[in-house]
Motif scaffolding. Structure first.
Motif, PDB file in Angstrom:
ATOM      1  N   LEU A 274     148.376  23.638  -5.031  1.00  0.00           N
ATOM      2  CA  LEU A 274     147.189  23.262  -4.227  1.00  0.00           C
ATOM      3  C   LEU A 274     146.343  23.225  -5.427  1.00  0.00           C
ATOM      4  N   THR A 275     145.884  24.254  -5.822  1.00  0.00           N
ATOM      5  CA  THR A 275     144.310  24.539  -6.265  1.00  0.00           C
ATOM      6  C   THR A 275     144.981  23.569  -8.315  1.00  0.00           C
TER       7      THR A 275
ATOM      8  N   THR B 142     136.473  19.928   1.419  1.00  0.00           N
ATOM      9  CA  THR B 142     138.413  20.062   1.712  1.00  0.00           C
ATOM     10  C   THR B 142     138.567  21.060   0.712  1.00  0.00           C
TER      11      THR B 142
ATOM     12  N   HIS C  76     139.896  24.370   0.939  1.00  0.00           N
ATOM     13  CA  HIS C  76     140.769  25.555   0.536  1.00  0.00           C
ATOM     14  C   HIS C  76     140.474  26.469   0.083  1.00  0.00           C
TER      15      HIS C  76
END
Length: 167
Positions: A64-65, A90, A94
């Motif tokens: 995701l990073t 977002t 995260h």
């Protein structure tokens, strides 16, 4: 609400160099490096039990990073439905929920497993010792969790100042 502006639109993809030089861009590079070190260290050695969750959490957050970093670096966050118009939020969610939360859990698991294997680093122990691998993964995970905390606080400070862009 329209998405925050990205770099000027061109026919081909170009790097958003301002993002790469920003605190968030530099923190993302550190997160990617330490996250990769964490999961490669765990995956390269025999692991069992709760280490499966630690590896899953590290790989999930790392992927995701990588996606956030790639979209931000190319300035293409507007292409992400619903999240593109809330890109700063977002990144904030995260970093604080996923990054800090999952890496803190993974670090705790690997630290516990390192403590359970601490007997095998004694001289004369003939079996394969996982203490060093678990301890290394724990240290990388702890530093990565701190980097996620810093980037989350950076995004939070921008949001509190009513800024909508990540840089």
């Amino acid at each position: 609400v329209p998405p925050p502006p990205g770099p000027p639109a061109r026919g081909s993809l170009s790097l958003h160099r301002a993002y790469l030089r920003s605190p968030l861009g530099l923190l993302r590079l550190g997160q990617l490096a330490l996250g990769a070190a964490f999961w490669v260290t765990v995956a390269a050695h025999k692991y069992e039990g709760a280490a499966h969750f630690a590896l899953f959490a590290a790989v999930l957050v790392w992927l995701l990073t990588l996606a956030l970093f790639g979209l931000s670096l190319l300035g293409r966050w507007a292409l992400v439905p619903w999240l593109g118009s809330r890109w700063l939020l977002t990144n904030l969610v995260h970093d604080l929920a996923l990054g800090v939360g999952l890496y803190a859990a993974a670090t705790g698991i690997m630290g516990y497993k390192a403590g359970r294997k601490s007997y095998c680093n004694l001289p004369g122990y003939s079996q394969r010792c996982l203490y060093g691998a678990y301890l290394s993964a724990s240290v990388c995970g702890g530093i990565a969790a701190c980097l996620y905390l810093f980037s989350g606080l950076y995004c939070l400070s921008r949001r509190c100042r009513d800024q909508r862009d990540i840089i």
